[in-house]
Design an enzyme around this catalytic site. Structure first.
Site, PDB file in Angstrom:
ATOM      1  N   MET A  27     -24.136   0.394  31.044  1.00  0.00           N
ATOM      2  CA  MET A  27     -23.159   0.350  29.949  1.00  0.00           C
ATOM      3  C   MET A  27     -23.359  -0.921  29.119  1.00  0.00           C
ATOM      4  SD  MET A  27     -19.759   2.211  31.311  1.00  0.00           S
ATOM      5  CE  MET A  27     -19.067   0.826  32.189  1.00  0.00           C
ATOM      6  N   HIS A  34     -28.460  -5.957  36.383  1.00  0.00           N
ATOM      7  CA  HIS A  34     -29.197  -4.913  35.666  1.00  0.00           C
ATOM      8  C   HIS A  34     -30.705  -5.210  35.675  1.00  0.00           C
ATOM      9  CE1 HIS A  34     -25.174  -4.719  33.483  1.00  0.00           C
ATOM     10  NE2 HIS A  34     -25.313  -3.493  33.935  1.00  0.00           N
ATOM     11  N   SER A 182     -21.122  -8.789  37.284  1.00  0.00           N
ATOM     12  CA  SER A 182     -20.498  -7.628  36.663  1.00  0.00           C
ATOM     13  C   SER A 182     -20.273  -7.954  35.196  1.00  0.00           C
ATOM     14  CB  SER A 182     -19.152  -7.343  37.336  1.00  0.00           C
ATOM     15  OG  SER A 182     -18.356  -6.514  36.514  1.00  0.00           O
ATOM     16  N   ARG A 184     -17.837  -7.140  33.631  1.00  0.00           N
ATOM     17  CA  ARG A 184     -16.406  -7.462  33.513  1.00  0.00           C
ATOM     18  C   ARG A 184     -16.095  -8.913  33.900  1.00  0.00           C
ATOM     19  NH1 ARG A 184     -15.672  -1.694  35.005  1.00  0.00           N
ATOM     20  NH2 ARG A 184     -14.620  -0.732  33.241  1.00  0.00           N
TER      21      ARG A 184
HETATM   22  P1  AMP Z   1     -22.925  -0.824  34.564  1.00  0.00           P
HETATM   23  O1  AMP Z   1     -23.609  -1.291  33.312  1.00  0.00           O
HETATM   24  O2  AMP Z   1     -21.903  -1.790  35.077  1.00  0.00           O
HETATM   25  O3  AMP Z   1     -22.452   0.599  34.476  1.00  0.00           O
HETATM   26  O4  AMP Z   1     -24.048  -0.835  35.699  1.00  0.00           O
HETATM   27  C1  AMP Z   1     -25.266  -0.164  35.529  1.00  0.00           C
HETATM   28  C2  AMP Z   1     -25.989  -0.157  36.855  1.00  0.00           C
HETATM   29  O5  AMP Z   1     -26.210  -1.497  37.290  1.00  0.00           O
HETATM   30  C3  AMP Z   1     -25.179   0.537  37.958  1.00  0.00           C
HETATM   31  O6  AMP Z   1     -26.076   1.288  38.772  1.00  0.00           O
HETATM   32  C4  AMP Z   1     -24.594  -0.625  38.712  1.00  0.00           C
HETATM   33  O7  AMP Z   1     -24.304  -0.324  40.074  1.00  0.00           O
HETATM   34  C5  AMP Z   1     -25.696  -1.644  38.601  1.00  0.00           C
HETATM   35  N1  AMP Z   1     -25.168  -3.000  38.803  1.00  0.00           N
HETATM   36  C6  AMP Z   1     -24.134  -3.573  38.144  1.00  0.00           C
HETATM   37  N2  AMP Z   1     -23.910  -4.802  38.646  1.00  0.00           N
HETATM   38  C7  AMP Z   1     -24.805  -5.005  39.635  1.00  0.00           C
HETATM   39  C8  AMP Z   1     -25.084  -6.071  40.542  1.00  0.00           C
HETATM   40  N3  AMP Z   1     -24.378  -7.195  40.534  1.00  0.00           N
HETATM   41  N4  AMP Z   1     -26.086  -5.912  41.422  1.00  0.00           N
HETATM   42  C9  AMP Z   1     -26.813  -4.770  41.455  1.00  0.00           C
HETATM   43  N5  AMP Z   1     -26.605  -3.730  40.628  1.00  0.00           N
HETATM   44  C10 AMP Z   1     -25.618  -3.845  39.735  1.00  0.00           C
END
Ligand code: AMP
Length: 274
Positions: A27, A34, A182, A184
């Site tokens: 996202m 990421h 994160s 967030r």
């Molecule tokens: P998001 O952009 O938050 O939807 O995350 C995209 C992908 O990155 C998802 O598969 C998440 O689980 C992964 N992700 C987000 N934060 C982390 C993190 N700290 N460590 C590993 N993978 C992550």
């Protein structure tokens, strides 16, 4: 690097990629979590696709879809430096029509923990992941263990819908203080960032106790909640097996400990795969 914003532009670029393709759906507001997924996709495949899409159907009414950080320039620079082949950044109109066919999350595993606090979230998440996997047709798709329940539901969808892709689970990336990265985290004040350490510290406490052979989940939960006193509000602290069923005793090959908590209005999650 090709940046595709509509479906036909994406499909033209996709048609030119080599035999094995790694896909990392995101996202945006990309961070080192990421990039670890992207690096793994790069290492295992001839070509890499990253999608950046703040998917409206996985946000509930009143959640942070509007406020979710959007950092297009930063994200594109990061993808470029990591050697991504295609960044797919579709509009909402490109991804959704009217009167859309919906995907239901499973009644049990999709409606506990994250699914209990955010009913409907996993249906929207599975819907966009299904669309993105069908469009990108990857050999392998990479997902973080940070979103443990999301990962489990995607593995289940791929298996039950006979989808031809290998899902690769990736380890959680943390900052030097232990806080799980994160997008967030950008919402947190300096004080809240310190408070937020309670999440990883509570998991750390559980992990040390398990190493000392404390396998009673009731006792472990008490200890976790004690550390979580540092946050403003605990949403849940739960110990489950890989089907997301609550367990009473730790099984060292089949246990996930999950916590979710609020710092002000920001809700963070973290987990530990025992
Ligand atoms: P998001 O952009 O938050 O939807 O995350 C995209 C992908 O990155 C998802 O598969 C998440 O689980 C992964 N992700 C987000 N934060 C982390 C993190 N700290 N460590 C590993 N993978 C992550």
């Amino acid at each position: 690097m090709i940046v595709a914003r509509d479906i036909s532009e994406f499909q033209r670029a996709r048609a030119l990629l080599g035999a094995s393709v790694g896909f990392v759906p995101t996202m945006g507001a990309l961070h080192a979590g990421h990039s670890s997924l992207i690096q793994q996709a790069k290492a295992h495949n001839e070509a890499t696709i990253v999608s950046i899409f703040v998917n409206p159907t996985q946000f509930l009414e009143g959640e942070d879809w509007d406020a979710y950080p959007r950092q297009e320039m930063h994200d594109l620079a990061m993808c470029q430096s990591l050697g991504v082949d295609i960044v797919f950044m579709p509009t909402i109109e490109a991804m959704y029509g009217s009167d859309e066919l919906a995907i239901m999350a499973p009644c049990k595993a999709g409606y506990v923990l994250e699914g209990a606090t955010r009913p409907g979230h996993f249906g929207g998440m599975l819907q966009i992941v299904m669309k993105l996997l069908n469009l990108t047709r990857p050999t392998r798709a990479y997902f973080g263990k940070k979103d443990a329940q999301q990962l489990a539901l995607i593995i289940k969808m791929v298996k039950e819908y006979f989808m031809n892709v290998k899902i690769v689970p990736c380890e959680i990336v943390r900052d030097e203080s232990g806080l799980a990265l994160s997008s967030r985290n950008a919402y947190l004040s300096t004080t809240q960032k310190v408070q937020a350490l309670a999440l990883s510290q509570s998991l750390h406490r559980a992990s040390s106790l398990i190493e000392q052979n404390q396998l009673d989940c009731a006792i472990l939960k008490e200890q976790i909640l004690e550390v979580l006193q540092g946050v403003d509000r605990v949403d849940y602290a739960e110990i489950v097996n890989r089907n997301f069923e609550v367990i009473q005793t730790i099984d060292k090959n089949n246990t996930i400990i999950l916590v979710a908590a609020y710092l002000g209005t920001t809700r963070l999650i973290d987990n530990l795969w025992v």
